[in-house]
Design an enzyme around this catalytic site. Structure first.
Site, PDB file in Angstrom:
ATOM      1  N   GLU A  61       0.878  -1.160   0.000  1.00 39.86           N
ATOM      2  CA  GLU A  61       0.000   0.000   0.000  1.00 39.86           C
ATOM      3  C   GLU A  61       0.922   1.218   0.000  1.00 39.86           C
ATOM      4  O   GLU A  61       1.788   1.323   0.866  1.00 39.86           O
ATOM      5  CB  GLU A  61      -0.865  -0.023   1.268  1.00 39.86           C
ATOM      6  CG  GLU A  61      -1.907   1.060   1.254  1.00 39.86           C
ATOM      7  CD  GLU A  61      -2.800   1.051   2.489  1.00 39.86           C
ATOM      8  OE1 GLU A  61      -2.719   0.113   3.300  1.00 39.86           O
ATOM      9  OE2 GLU A  61      -3.568   2.014   2.628  1.00 39.86           O
ATOM     10  N   LYS A 109       4.754   0.615   9.210  1.00 41.05           N
ATOM     11  CA  LYS A 109       4.791   1.916   8.552  1.00 41.05           C
ATOM     12  C   LYS A 109       4.206   3.011   9.436  1.00 41.05           C
ATOM     13  O   LYS A 109       4.724   4.117   9.487  1.00 41.05           O
ATOM     14  CB  LYS A 109       4.030   1.848   7.228  1.00 41.05           C
ATOM     15  CG  LYS A 109       4.874   1.260   6.095  1.00 41.05           C
ATOM     16  CD  LYS A 109       4.092   1.241   4.796  1.00 41.05           C
ATOM     17  CE  LYS A 109       3.142   0.085   4.768  1.00 41.05           C
ATOM     18  NZ  LYS A 109       2.460  -0.101   3.490  1.00 41.05           N
ATOM     19  N   ARG A 131       5.392 -13.010   9.532  1.00 36.88           N
ATOM     20  CA  ARG A 131       6.033 -11.735   9.238  1.00 36.88           C
ATOM     21  C   ARG A 131       7.365 -11.646   9.980  1.00 36.88           C
ATOM     22  O   ARG A 131       7.587 -12.341  10.967  1.00 36.88           O
ATOM     23  CB  ARG A 131       5.125 -10.569   9.594  1.00 36.88           C
ATOM     24  CG  ARG A 131       4.808 -10.468  11.080  1.00 36.88           C
ATOM     25  CD  ARG A 131       3.802  -9.359  11.365  1.00 36.88           C
ATOM     26  NE  ARG A 131       4.366  -8.057  11.119  1.00 36.88           N
ATOM     27  CZ  ARG A 131       3.883  -7.187  10.232  1.00 36.88           C
ATOM     28  NH1 ARG A 131       2.838  -7.485   9.508  1.00 36.88           N
ATOM     29  NH2 ARG A 131       4.446  -6.011  10.065  1.00 36.88           N
TER      30      ARG A 131
HETATM   31  P1  ATP Z   1       2.878  -2.191   7.826  1.00 34.78           P
HETATM   32  O1  ATP Z   1       2.196  -2.892   8.941  1.00 34.78           O
HETATM   33  O2  ATP Z   1       4.309  -1.899   8.070  1.00 34.78           O
HETATM   34  O3  ATP Z   1       2.138  -1.002   7.321  1.00 34.78           O
HETATM   35  P2  ATP Z   1       1.701  -3.669   5.800  1.00 34.78           P
HETATM   36  O4  ATP Z   1       1.541  -5.123   5.856  1.00 34.78           O
HETATM   37  O5  ATP Z   1       0.497  -2.858   6.093  1.00 34.78           O
HETATM   38  O6  ATP Z   1       2.913  -3.254   6.680  1.00 34.78           O
HETATM   39  P3  ATP Z   1       1.748  -3.474   2.997  1.00 34.78           P
HETATM   40  O7  ATP Z   1       2.135  -2.314   2.189  1.00 34.78           O
HETATM   41  O8  ATP Z   1       0.340  -3.886   3.003  1.00 34.78           O
HETATM   42  O9  ATP Z   1       2.262  -3.183   4.447  1.00 34.78           O
HETATM   43  O10 ATP Z   1       2.701  -4.712   2.703  1.00 34.78           O
HETATM   44  C1  ATP Z   1       3.077  -5.175   1.439  1.00 34.78           C
HETATM   45  C2  ATP Z   1       3.510  -6.604   1.585  1.00 34.78           C
HETATM   46  O11 ATP Z   1       4.598  -6.712   2.472  1.00 34.78           O
HETATM   47  C3  ATP Z   1       2.380  -7.449   2.153  1.00 34.78           C
HETATM   48  O12 ATP Z   1       2.227  -8.579   1.330  1.00 34.78           O
HETATM   49  C4  ATP Z   1       2.839  -7.813   3.518  1.00 34.78           C
HETATM   50  O13 ATP Z   1       2.427  -9.102   3.843  1.00 34.78           O
HETATM   51  C5  ATP Z   1       4.362  -7.731   3.423  1.00 34.78           C
HETATM   52  N1  ATP Z   1       4.928  -7.360   4.714  1.00 34.78           N
HETATM   53  C6  ATP Z   1       4.698  -6.247   5.430  1.00 34.78           C
HETATM   54  N2  ATP Z   1       5.361  -6.266   6.599  1.00 34.78           N
HETATM   55  C7  ATP Z   1       6.052  -7.423   6.635  1.00 34.78           C
HETATM   56  C8  ATP Z   1       6.935  -8.043   7.584  1.00 34.78           C
HETATM   57  N3  ATP Z   1       7.234  -7.466   8.742  1.00 34.78           N
HETATM   58  N4  ATP Z   1       7.458  -9.244   7.268  1.00 34.78           N
HETATM   59  C9  ATP Z   1       7.166  -9.829   6.097  1.00 34.78           C
HETATM   60  N5  ATP Z   1       6.349  -9.313   5.166  1.00 34.78           N
HETATM   61  C10 ATP Z   1       5.791  -8.127   5.424  1.00 34.78           C
HETATM   62 MG    MG Z   2      -1.201  -2.427   5.583  1.00 34.96          MG
END
Ligand code: ATP
Ligand code: MG
Length: 589
Positions: free
Chosen positions: A63, A308, A298
């Site tokens: 995102e 983020k 994760r």
């Molecule tokens: P955040 O919680 O930091 O905002 P998010 O999951 O909301 O992370 P996205 O932009 O939706 O962020 O993530 C893009 C991809 O990265 C998703 O497929 C998510 O599963 C993966 N991802 C995000 N954080 C991690 C992590 N800590 N370890 C492994 N994969 C991750």
């Molecule tokens: Mg997210």
């Protein structure tokens, strides 16, 4: 033998279970009739197309609401890595269905990050860079089709009522009084939502599944909401937006994704993922084979936060200098710190991909960097905490060249010359007035080797009023120069580095420590912000060997006896700025 279930595969291949699943899917020829027209679309769009040349399709779907962090790198290596290994394609998809908080600035940075890690979303002649917001029209049509097949309804309960009627883990939910509206009524209400006739929150479109389901996510989840907000790509075109859980499976299906890999929080969403796609297949909007979702743990890394939302707080409240502050676990921060794609790859290979949530020690990341940088970096000399060393019996005007290998294990990298003069800079720590036990470096009466130069004999020192040593005096033994026949004639236990004070180049060095004081920020305190280490940055003035005079941003070296360092982007002709990537050994206490 019966085919392995997903469960068996997880147990047999805990660190590699997704590969196990892909191997099995390919053996079963699951995708042999999968059509792909070269661009995303519905069943009819792909119906007459050729068989997909990509053996599998994965996607990385950030995102664009922040900068990527090291957790995202794990997902990038996994998704793009699988596509590369299996002759497939990995799509870069901006999951921008939420109009708020998303921004083009983040899009550009994410593109850079993925390229920096060494990946491309191109497959044959396909570009495969997509925006979920381009699918809004299709998502809207999918919603209409669910209404028409009796699988969705417009609910006018308040948010509060919806929450109350959802039930709990131990009690069933209650049907909404609006659940049994006619298809016509639902269609006209949904039209009115789309036309902007209602304020935010006045009504939502919900999937009609089962309010008694043990899985709360199947209790008529909301799939569309009203949000009068401008979107960074579609502007004011829409005032209704799909919910993430509705949008994501559809995005995957339109793009012909075979393996949709996400983190464990989405495990309970999988039944809805499958429910939705199957309904849309029955309604003939999508065609089999439908994408399947797989979840992995994760990455949690000690001493930092990987979210983020929290990283945004650190930036906005100025705990750090920006997204690319070298202490930040963002990829832009990691790059500026001197962490390399190779080091991140080694790290992710080491931690593996599993279903078990765990915390990875930050040291594992640092060790991976050390290992990679040890072979990739040339050596240089820098004195970080300089005091003067005067060789009393070395003539003032005299100077000579000393030869230092660029890499001790790789002769092919050659040698560089460093000038030796009467006055040098050495480390404050390499001299003691009263030596402690097992101290083999300089103290009055002791002999050490000046690395790549001569053996010297310490004769005395000078200090200021506060008792701080300012200058150390010594005499050199002329026959002992490194690389000459006499080098071994005098045996010494200490070997110290130095730079000529005549030729040395001053520089500013940033030394970084952990960003947080505790392993799991926020675990034992009211807020993770209470655990910030306010001593995580120390800036010092150092003396560099003359060969570093022309150092350029992104140049990386091992400074002998100190660690790995990278030239910062803020370096200018008259001010060299260098960041410490990692020390040679782990000395965190
Ligand atoms: P955040 O919680 O930091 O905002 P998010 O999951 O909301 O992370 P996205 O932009 O939706 O962020 O993530 C893009 C991809 O990265 C998703 O497929 C998510 O599963 C993966 N991802 C995000 N954080 C991690 C992590 N800590 N370890 C492994 N994969 C991750
Ligand atoms: Mg997210």
């Amino acid at each position: 033998m019966a085919p392995m279930s997903d469960r068996d595969i997880k147990e047999v291949l805990p660190s590699n279970f997704i590969r196990g699943i892909i191997d099995r899917n390919l053996n079963e020829n699951l995708y042999q009739n999968k059509r792909w027209s070269g661009s995303p679309g519905t069943a009819s769009h792909h119906a007459d197309a050729a068989i997909d040349r990509a053996k599998i399709r994965t996607r990385f779907p950030p995102e664009p609401n922040g900068y990527l962090h090291i957790g995202h790198a794990k997902s990038i290596f996994l998704n793009f890595g699988l596509a590369r290994d299996y002759e497939g394609a990995c799509h870069l998809r901006f999951d921008d269905t939420n109009p708020e908080k998303e921004d083009e600035e983040y899009v550009l940075s994410i593109v850079d990050n993925v390229k920096w890690l060494g990946f491309s979303w191109k497959f044959k002649n396909e570009e495969n860079l997509y925006y979920a917001s381009n699918y809004f029209t299709f998502m809207y049509e999918a919603a209409l089709s669910l209404i028409k097949s009796g699988d969705a309804y417009v609910d006018q309960q308040t948010a509060e009522e919806i929450r109350e009627n959802r039930g709990t883990l131990t009690s069933e939910g209650k049907n909404s009084p609006f659940r049994d509206r006619s298809v016509e009524e639902n269609l006209s209400l949904f039209e009115a939502m789309k036309a902007g006739h209602h304020p935010d929150g006045a009504m939502v479109l919900r999937a009609k599944i089962d309010m008694a389901s043990p899985n709360i996510n199947l209790r008529d989840p909301a799939i569309y909401r009203i949000k009068h907000a401008e979107h960074h790509r579609t502007g004011k075109e829409w005032c209704i937006y799909p919910m993430y859980t509705f949008a994501h499976p559809i995005e995957d299906a339109l793009e012909g994704i075979t393996h949709s890999i996400c983190t464990l929080e989405f495990e309970d969403q999988r039944p809805f993922y499958d429910w939705l796609l199957l309904k849309l297949e029955v309604n003939q909007l999508l065609a089999a084979p439908l994408p399947k979702q797989y979840e992995f743990a994760r990455l949690n890394l000690t001493y930092v936060v990987l979210s983020k939302r929290r990283l945004i707080e650190l930036v906005e409240n100025r705990y750090v200098s920006g997204w690319d502050d070298p202490r930040m676990p963002t990829l832009v921060g990691a790059k500026r710190r001197g962490y390399t794609p190779e080091g991140l790859k080694l790290f992710t290979d080491r931690i593996g991909v599993s279903k078990a949530d765990s915390w990875i020690d930050y040291v594992t990341l640092e060790d991976s960097m050390r290992e990679v940088l040890n072979s990739s970096c040339d050596r240089r000399v820098a004195v970080l905490d300089p005091i003067k060393l005067v060789i009393s019996n070395y003539p003032v005007e005299q100077e000579e060249e000393c030869f230092a290998p660029n890499h001790p294990q790789d002769e092919s990298r050659g040698k560089r010359t460093i000038k030796l003069t009467r006055e040098l800079w050495i480390e404050r720590q390499d001299f003691m007035i009263e030596p402690e036990k097992k101290y083999f470096r300089l103290y009055p009466g002791n002999q050490v080797r000046l690395r790549y130069g001569y053996v010297v004999n310490c004769t005395g020192y000078e200090s200021d009023e506060q008792g701080n040593v300012t200058t150390v005096f010594c005499e050199y033994l002329p026959d002992t120069k490194s690389g000459t026949a006499g080098a071994d004639s005098v045996k010494v236990k200490g070997n110290i580095h130095w730079v000529s004070s005549k030729y040395a180049v001053p520089a500013q060095v940033n030394l970084y420590d952990r960003l947080f004081k505790v392993e799991q920020p926020g675990l034992k305190s009211a807020s993770y912000l209470d655990d910030i280490n306010d001593k995580s940055l120390t800036t010092i003035t150092v003396q560099l060997e003359e060969n570093l005079a022309g150092i350029k941003p992104m140049d990386q070296f091992q400074f002998e006896r100190h660690g790995y360092f990278i030239c910062d982007q803020e370096t200018s002709t008259d001010n060299i700025v260098i960041n410490r990537t990692v020390t040679l050994r782990d000395n965190w206490k």
